[in-house]
Design a protein around this motif. Structure first.
Motif, short mmCIF file in Angstrom:
data_model
loop_
_atom_site.label_atom_id
_atom_site.label_comp_id
_atom_site.label_asym_id
_atom_site.label_seq_id
_atom_site.Cartn_x
_atom_site.Cartn_y
_atom_site.Cartn_z
N VAL A 133 -3.74 -2.25 6.93
CA VAL A 133 -4.86 -2.51 6.43
C VAL A 133 -5.86 -3.38 6.67
O VAL A 133 -7.02 -3.26 6.43
CB VAL A 133 -3.47 -3.82 5.33
N GLU A 134 -5.50 -4.34 7.84
CA GLU A 134 -6.52 -5.28 7.69
C GLU A 134 -7.93 -4.31 8.61
O GLU A 134 -8.65 -4.89 8.34
CB GLU A 134 -6.40 -5.87 8.99
N LYS A 137 -9.83 -1.78 5.97
CA LYS A 137 -10.79 -3.02 5.30
C LYS A 137 -11.86 -3.70 5.99
O LYS A 137 -12.55 -3.26 5.36
CB LYS A 137 -10.40 -4.33 4.82
N TRP A 155 0.68 3.47 1.07
CA TRP A 155 1.17 2.05 0.82
C TRP A 155 -0.83 0.85 1.54
O TRP A 155 -0.85 0.03 0.32
CB TRP A 155 2.20 1.95 2.20
N VAL A 156 -0.81 1.67 1.83
CA VAL A 156 -1.98 1.55 2.25
C VAL A 156 -3.01 0.71 1.78
O VAL A 156 -3.50 0.21 0.74
CB VAL A 156 -2.97 1.28 3.65
N GLN A 157 -3.76 2.08 0.68
CA GLN A 157 -4.30 2.35 -0.42
C GLN A 157 -4.16 1.69 -1.87
O GLN A 157 -5.55 0.79 -2.43
CB GLN A 157 -4.51 4.01 -0.46
N LYS A 158 -2.58 0.91 -2.02
CA LYS A 158 -2.96 -0.29 -3.57
C LYS A 158 -2.97 -1.48 -1.90
O LYS A 158 -3.92 -1.79 -3.66
CB LYS A 158 -1.28 0.35 -3.13
N GLN A 159 -3.42 -1.46 -1.67
CA GLN A 159 -4.32 -3.03 -1.11
C GLN A 159 -5.34 -3.23 -0.79
O GLN A 159 -5.93 -4.06 -1.07
CB GLN A 159 -2.87 -3.47 0.30
N ILE A 160 -5.92 -1.88 -1.42
CA ILE A 160 -6.69 -1.81 -0.42
C ILE A 160 -7.71 -1.14 -1.86
O ILE A 160 -7.99 0.26 -1.64
CB ILE A 160 -8.07 -1.24 1.10
#
Length: 305
Positions: A133-134, A137, A155-160
């Motif tokens: 994620v970091e 980003k 899962w990463v996409q949901k956070q970005i």
């Protein structure tokens, strides 16, 4: 020999042969007990780089040993069981990545670190489950092509949500065995337990979890939590390790099917024979491949990994 006698011989041999023993957290506990370092694949490769020993034995799967060799070319690196492979790491090859780059020329290609050194030579940056994620980003490009695990990618996409993602539909066969029904059943059996899962699981599973994160993240969460019961949604060896480390807490497998047979292929005798010099397999990587593979790891570090 008893297990304890064999463990003692391994500890003696490590000193005699100048060996650093790296053990992935999915290994059996009897192997964990003789390790110099235990952890996730990338963390182990960093420990190997810092270790004073000239020889490194990896108890895990092949791509992990390759990463050690990429970062520590001056050391002799061995995999304790040469048949311990990673199905996800072998789902794609360099040619497939090059084809995808032609199809998506404006996208930054991000690879999960659970890939071969050869494949890493064709991507822009790699990530771990804990750093994905970091790092993404921090990538300037808003267009991301994520390979090979579409479950970790989503899962990463949901956070970005501000970035556009394209996925290759690969993934971990072991984590794919866990279903939403498993979560429902486990919660019925253990209503006071929190559900902790790895983001390699299906989206329907991570959506139902109380926590999703890397193997190390799962273990740290359970150790630090004031809760007393946990349902573990990753390789079932983690249930065993947590029971040893936290005897005052209770741990339950989310699915009895979540067993990685490649990770479990390595035995304590494999470790003994490899260190003794009559077993295992030494890892060799062409220097050009090694340097190109290292480039995407260096980029990961630059972006916050």
């Amino acid at each position: 020999m008893t297990i304890k006698e064999l463990q003692n011989k391994i500890i003696e041999l490590k000193k005699e042969k100048d060996v650093c023993l790296l053990v992935h957290a999915y290994q059996d506990h009897e192997i964990v007990e003789v390790a110099d370092f235990v952890g996730d694949s990338y963390g182990l490769s960093l420990k190997a780089k810092e270790a004073p020993q000239k020889n490194v034995v990896m108890c895990g799967v092949r791509f992990m040993a390759e990463t050690v060799k990429v970062l520590s070319p001056e050391k002799r690196v061995f995999i304790a069981n040469e048949n311990a492979l990673c199905p996800m790491a072998d789902q794609m090859d360099r040619e497939q990545v090059e084809t995808l780059r032609e199809q998506y020329p404006d996208y930054t290609i991000v690879a999960y670190i659970n890939t071969t050194s050869e494949l890493k030579t064709a991507v822009d940056v790699c990530v771990t489950s804990s750093s994905a994620v970091e790092i993404i980003k921090n990538i300037k490009n808003d267009k991301i092509l994520f390979i090979p695990d579409c479950n970790l990618g989503s899962w990463v996409q949901k956070q970005i949500p501000e970035k556009e993602f394209v996925f290759y539909h690969g993934g971990c066969p072991t984590h794919l065995r866990i279903t939403k029904r498993d979560v429902e059943r486990a919660r019925q059996m253990h209503p006071n337990a929190e559900v902790l899962v790895h983001p390699e699981c299906l989206e329907e599973v991570t959506n139902e979890a109380d926590y999703a994160g890397s193997t190390t993240g799962i273990m740290n969460y359970a150790k630090k939590s004031e809760k007393k019961e946990f349902i573990i949604g990753t390789e079932n060896s983690i249930v065993d390790h947590l029971q040893y480390e936290c005897p005052g807490k209770m741990f339950y497998p989310l699915s009895k099917e979540c067993v990685c047979h490649n990770m479990r292929a390595t035995t304590l005798m494999d470790v003994y024979n490899t260190i003794k010099g009559v077993g295992g397999k030494e890892i060799f990587i062409d220097d050009e491949v090694r340097q190109k593979a290292k480039n995407c790891i260096d980029k990961m570090i630059e972006l916050g990994g």
